[in-house]
Design a protein around this motif. Structure first.
Motif, mmCIF file in Angstrom:
data_model
loop_
_atom_site.group_PDB
_atom_site.id
_atom_site.type_symbol
_atom_site.label_atom_id
_atom_site.label_comp_id
_atom_site.label_asym_id
_atom_site.label_seq_id
_atom_site.Cartn_x
_atom_site.Cartn_y
_atom_site.Cartn_z
ATOM 1 N N VAL A 137 0.858 -1.293 -0.109
ATOM 2 C CA VAL A 137 0.032 -0.121 0.034
ATOM 3 C C VAL A 137 1.204 1.226 -0.060
ATOM 4 C CG1 VAL A 137 -1.650 1.352 1.303
ATOM 5 C CG2 VAL A 137 -2.036 -1.196 1.215
ATOM 6 N N LYS A 138 1.773 1.165 0.881
ATOM 7 C CA LYS A 138 2.780 2.563 0.985
ATOM 8 C C LYS A 138 3.470 2.810 -0.413
ATOM 9 C CE LYS A 138 3.573 3.233 5.660
ATOM 10 N NZ LYS A 138 3.637 2.499 7.143
ATOM 11 N N GLU A 139 3.850 1.715 -1.276
ATOM 12 C CA GLU A 139 4.527 1.885 -2.411
ATOM 13 C C GLU A 139 3.750 2.219 -3.497
ATOM 14 O OE1 GLU A 139 7.288 -1.673 -2.753
ATOM 15 O OE2 GLU A 139 8.513 -1.026 -1.041
ATOM 16 N N HIS A 140 2.380 2.098 -3.168
ATOM 17 C CA HIS A 140 1.512 2.518 -4.238
ATOM 18 C C HIS A 140 1.526 1.215 -5.233
ATOM 19 C CE1 HIS A 140 0.673 6.138 -2.420
ATOM 20 N NE2 HIS A 140 2.227 6.594 -2.327
ATOM 21 N N VAL A 141 1.705 0.141 -4.999
ATOM 22 C CA VAL A 141 1.713 -0.952 -6.064
ATOM 23 C C VAL A 141 0.365 -1.174 -6.803
ATOM 24 C CG1 VAL A 141 1.643 -3.373 -6.346
ATOM 25 C CG2 VAL A 141 3.174 -2.433 -4.762
ATOM 26 N N PHE A 142 -0.870 -0.974 -5.882
ATOM 27 C CA PHE A 142 -2.083 -1.025 -6.623
ATOM 28 C C PHE A 142 -2.510 0.477 -6.971
ATOM 29 C CE2 PHE A 142 -3.143 -5.394 -5.937
ATOM 30 C CZ PHE A 142 -2.377 -5.664 -4.682
ATOM 31 N N ASP A 143 -3.011 0.447 -8.193
ATOM 32 C CA ASP A 143 -3.558 1.723 -8.671
ATOM 33 C C ASP A 143 -5.075 2.006 -8.509
ATOM 34 O OD1 ASP A 143 -1.843 0.492 -11.758
ATOM 35 O OD2 ASP A 143 -1.218 1.868 -10.228
ATOM 36 N N ARG A 144 -5.693 0.934 -8.083
ATOM 37 C CA ARG A 144 -7.013 1.095 -7.719
ATOM 38 C C ARG A 144 -7.459 0.081 -6.508
ATOM 39 N NH1 ARG A 144 -6.337 4.408 -10.806
ATOM 40 N NH2 ARG A 144 -7.286 5.090 -12.805
ATOM 41 N N TYR A 145 -8.243 0.709 -5.637
ATOM 42 C CA TYR A 145 -8.744 -0.036 -4.667
ATOM 43 C C TYR A 145 -10.263 -0.128 -4.765
ATOM 44 C CZ TYR A 145 -4.308 0.292 -2.567
ATOM 45 O OH TYR A 145 -2.605 0.285 -2.335
ATOM 46 N N ILE A 146 -10.846 -1.138 -4.826
ATOM 47 C CA ILE A 146 -12.570 -0.990 -4.853
ATOM 48 C C ILE A 146 -12.607 -1.671 -3.374
ATOM 49 C CG2 ILE A 146 -14.266 -1.976 -5.675
ATOM 50 C CD1 ILE A 146 -12.891 -2.743 -8.266
ATOM 51 N N ILE A 147 -13.688 -0.996 -2.688
ATOM 52 C CA ILE A 147 -14.040 -1.340 -1.195
ATOM 53 C C ILE A 147 -15.524 -1.450 -1.254
ATOM 54 C CG2 ILE A 147 -14.041 -0.519 1.202
ATOM 55 C CD1 ILE A 147 -11.618 1.237 0.631
ATOM 56 N N LEU A 148 -15.830 -2.920 -0.895
ATOM 57 C CA LEU A 148 -17.194 -3.410 -0.645
ATOM 58 C C LEU A 148 -17.487 -3.311 0.701
ATOM 59 C CD1 LEU A 148 -17.049 -6.472 -3.167
ATOM 60 C CD2 LEU A 148 -17.388 -4.055 -3.828
ATOM 61 N N ASN A 149 -18.831 -3.209 0.830
ATOM 62 C CA ASN A 149 -19.148 -3.251 2.265
ATOM 63 C C ASN A 149 -20.403 -4.026 2.736
ATOM 64 O OD1 ASN A 149 -21.078 -1.512 2.011
ATOM 65 N ND2 ASN A 149 -20.208 0.208 3.339
ATOM 66 N N GLY A 150 -21.443 -4.285 1.655
ATOM 67 C CA GLY A 150 -22.327 -5.022 1.882
ATOM 68 C C GLY A 150 -23.558 -4.636 2.759
ATOM 69 N N LYS A 151 -23.435 -3.205 3.275
ATOM 70 C CA LYS A 151 -24.452 -2.878 4.270
ATOM 71 C C LYS A 151 -25.874 -2.887 3.464
ATOM 72 C CE LYS A 151 -21.721 -0.437 7.447
ATOM 73 N NZ LYS A 151 -20.806 0.871 7.724
ATOM 74 N N LYS A 152 -25.850 -2.214 2.303
ATOM 75 C CA LYS A 152 -27.216 -2.296 1.849
ATOM 76 C C LYS A 152 -27.757 -3.552 1.340
ATOM 77 C CE LYS A 152 -28.264 2.513 0.334
ATOM 78 N NZ LYS A 152 -28.181 3.335 -0.799
ATOM 79 N N LYS A 153 -26.793 -4.086 0.525
ATOM 80 C CA LYS A 153 -27.131 -5.382 -0.199
ATOM 81 C C LYS A 153 -25.578 -5.895 -0.243
ATOM 82 C CE LYS A 153 -29.321 -7.061 -4.245
ATOM 83 N NZ LYS A 153 -30.076 -6.527 -5.370
ATOM 84 N N ILE A 154 -25.578 -7.185 -0.766
ATOM 85 C CA ILE A 154 -24.293 -7.729 -1.167
ATOM 86 C C ILE A 154 -23.758 -7.222 -2.378
ATOM 87 C CG2 ILE A 154 -23.391 -10.142 -1.973
ATOM 88 C CD1 ILE A 154 -25.124 -11.340 0.169
ATOM 89 N N GLY A 155 -22.551 -6.736 -2.436
ATOM 90 C CA GLY A 155 -22.133 -6.164 -3.432
ATOM 91 C C GLY A 155 -22.126 -4.840 -3.583
ATOM 92 N N SER A 156 -22.597 -4.152 -2.594
ATOM 93 C CA SER A 156 -22.340 -2.814 -2.441
ATOM 94 C C SER A 156 -21.242 -2.126 -2.334
ATOM 95 C CB SER A 156 -23.094 -2.310 -1.200
ATOM 96 O OG SER A 156 -24.388 -2.604 -1.004
ATOM 97 N N VAL A 157 -20.886 -1.422 -3.584
ATOM 98 C CA VAL A 157 -19.663 -0.782 -3.330
ATOM 99 C C VAL A 157 -19.688 0.498 -2.706
ATOM 100 C CG1 VAL A 157 -17.739 0.456 -5.071
ATOM 101 C CG2 VAL A 157 -18.964 -1.469 -5.795
ATOM 102 N N TRP A 158 -18.692 0.398 -1.670
ATOM 103 C CA TRP A 158 -18.445 1.575 -0.641
ATOM 104 C C TRP A 158 -17.875 2.696 -1.271
ATOM 105 C CZ3 TRP A 158 -14.714 4.346 2.169
ATOM 106 C CH2 TRP A 158 -14.720 4.971 3.010
ATOM 107 N N GLY A 159 -16.475 2.420 -2.183
ATOM 108 C CA GLY A 159 -15.805 3.342 -2.851
ATOM 109 C C GLY A 159 -14.927 2.838 -3.895
ATOM 110 N N ILE A 160 -14.339 3.670 -4.886
ATOM 111 C CA ILE A 160 -13.314 3.312 -5.669
ATOM 112 C C ILE A 160 -12.153 4.295 -5.319
ATOM 113 C CG2 ILE A 160 -12.582 2.586 -7.864
ATOM 114 C CD1 ILE A 160 -15.426 1.686 -8.524
ATOM 115 N N PHE A 161 -10.927 3.881 -4.979
ATOM 116 C CA PHE A 161 -9.992 5.012 -4.992
ATOM 117 C C PHE A 161 -8.715 4.589 -5.897
ATOM 118 C CE2 PHE A 161 -11.459 6.504 -1.046
ATOM 119 C CZ PHE A 161 -12.431 5.563 -0.472
#
Lengths: 328, 172
Positions: A289-313
């Motif tokens: 994470v610190k070396e910015h290996v990943f260009d994108r982070y997709i965060i799911l949380n399933g609060k509303k429904k399974i598959g809910s995307v909380w954010g893409i960074f």
């Protein structure tokens, strides 16, 4: 429904008859639980139900009193018979899986088992007297990655992407569709060769080496292979442009990922967690994470429904997508 | 003329009966050898590739001859249908349908029945032990059958010829 009938074949004959009689929506069926001397239960669309001998669904909400209903209680013979069908009369073939507490069957469905553990030299050897089964159904949701694809492809190239999600929030379902879309090509990128390391047969649901789920026309699958070895094998022999793995976490995985990145392959991976900060707390992933290996982070949380995307960074933490949209 | 023809036919049928018994013995040896090959292949499929039984039976069925080939295919089909709680029951039923009328003796079928009841039980090591034990039994049966064949082949042919001659003398 043909696929439902095929799936229900793994159950003992009495349970099979009940499930076939019941008014079940197979596409929304999430779990079927069998516990000795307990009611046969299912989870459908997030709600729990008991089943009667006639296949009637009785909602479980804590206060229910169903004395008059003929609820089906699972007995030992039914559970043992179910295990025989699940394992194809070959429980020995699932020794390694049983040690982990679950087995994956045709279709990518996961069967969790519990019972009396046999230990050997301080390690779990096997499970004897299996008394509890949790059959978690895998459903391919084609198109569930449509909303995230524009964010993980840049100038026709796939970004190194990490999908972060707590358990049972749809990360494997999302990963599966991302793989399919990258492999087939779509509006955002041309079709690419994708190599998938499917350690627990959950992504492809392979049966005799053939994926039962649609992973795309340019996908090569290594089934039941440890992630670290699998990634190395793929980059040596299958020339993937993109490598996809599920649930990275240990030291071997991280070392193999470094090799994948050094070869110029794009990486799509998933990890258990609830946020990027949560991932940063894991010592092995912190460096990535610190070396910015990943260009994108997709965060799911399933609060509303399974598959809910909380954010893409992006790799620097800038939010690219923040509405609580449901993608699966 | 007719008597001569009748006598010839009698001699021939009795001789043929003797040959038939020899052929049955030879068939039994062939099936026992196929069973031995099947066991070795099954042991390799399970020990090396950790193959599930239905898959192993399907694969081995293509490599053995009749009637074993049909037997394995039918067992595989029944296993995949998932209508019996026990592999031993499937084996038993298919033994009755596919192997009962063949050259195999009741003792051969009994050993195979026992094998069916024990396959799939416990772990890979247990499968190997079960198959090794069955291999020993079928190898012994094969050796015994070959010895019996060597000893009795000429005897049955001669007996057949002799019985034919006796009948001819008696009848004509």
């Amino acid at each position: 429904m043909k696929c439902a009938d095929g799936f229900f074949k793994i159950f003992s004959l009495p349970v099979r008859r009940i499930l076939q009689k019941a008014d079940l929506n197979f596409a929304e069926l999430q779990e079927i639980r069998m516990r000795i001397n307990s009611p046969l239960m299912i989870r459908q669309r997030g709600k729990e139900y008991k089943l009667t001998e006639e296949g009637k669904l009785l909602r479980c909400n804590g206060n229910e009193q169903y004395e008059k209903e003929n609820i089906h209680y699972v007995d030992r013979c039914e559970l043992m018979e179910t295990m025989e069908y699940i394992a194809g009369y070959s429980l020995y073939a699932y020794e390694d899986e049983l040690r982990q507490g679950f087995l994956t069957i045709q279709g990518g469905h996961r069967v969790g088992v519990a019972g009396k553990i046999l230990m050997e030299e301080g390690k779990v050897r096997s499970i004897r007297y299996i008394s509890f089964l949790n059959i978690r159904l895998a459903h391919q949701v084609e198109g569930c990655a449509d909303k995230v694809m524009p964010f993980i492809v840049e100038n026709g190239e796939v970004c190194h992407t990490l999908i972060i999600s707590p358990p049972c929030c749809g990360k494997t379902t999302l990963l599966r569709d991302v793989i399919r879309q990258i492999s087939n090509g779509n509006a955002w990128c041309e079709g690419k060769n994708v190599g998938v390391v499917d350690e627990r047969s959950e992504i492809g649901g392979a049966y005799q080496g053939v994926p039962q789920n649609d992973l795309g026309i340019r996908t090569d699958l290594l089934d039941c292979c440890p992630k670290a070895e699998g990634m190395m094998m793929l980059i040596r022999s299958m020339s993937p442009e993109v490598v996809a793995v599920d649930e990275i976490g240990d030291y071997g995985d991280i070392k193999a990922i470094e090799s994948v990145l050094n070869c110029g392959c794009r990486l799509i991976a998933t990890v258990h967690g609830s946020s990027v900060e949560d991932i940063e707390k894991k010592p092995l992933l912190q460096k990535m994470v610190k070396e910015h290996v990943f260009d994108r982070y997709i965060i799911l949380n399933g609060k509303k429904k399974i598959g809910s995307v909380w954010g893409i960074f992006d790799g620097r933490g800038t939010r690219l997508y923040g509405e609580e949209g449901v993608v699966c | 003329m007719l008597k001569l023809f009748g006598a010839g036919l009698t001699m021939f049928s009795c001789f043929a009966a003797g040959c038939l018994i020899c052929a049955e013995m030879k068939k039994r040896i062939h099936i026992l050898e196929e069973l031995r090959r099947m066991t070795v292949m099954l042991s390799a499929e399970i020990g090396y590739a950790n193959t599930m039984l239905d898959e192993a039976f399907g694969s081995i069925a293509k490599r053995v001859s009749q009637p074993l080939s049909d037997f394995l295919v039918h067992v595989q089909e029944k296993m995949q249908k998932g209508e019996e709680a026990n592999l031993g029951v499937i084996f038993e039923k298919q033994l009755e349908m596919d192997l009962k009328g063949t050259a195999l003796k009741e003792s051969d079928l009994a050993s195979l029945r026992t094998l069916g009841g024990q396959l799939g039980y416990l772990d890979v090591a247990m499968q190997k032990k079960t198959l090794d034990y069955y291999l020993e039994q079928v190898s012994d049966a094969c050796v015994q059958a070959k010895k019996e064949y060597r000893e009795k082949e000429k005897m049955f042919r001669c007996l057949g010829f002799g019985a034919g001659a006796f009948l001819v003398i008696l009848l004509y």
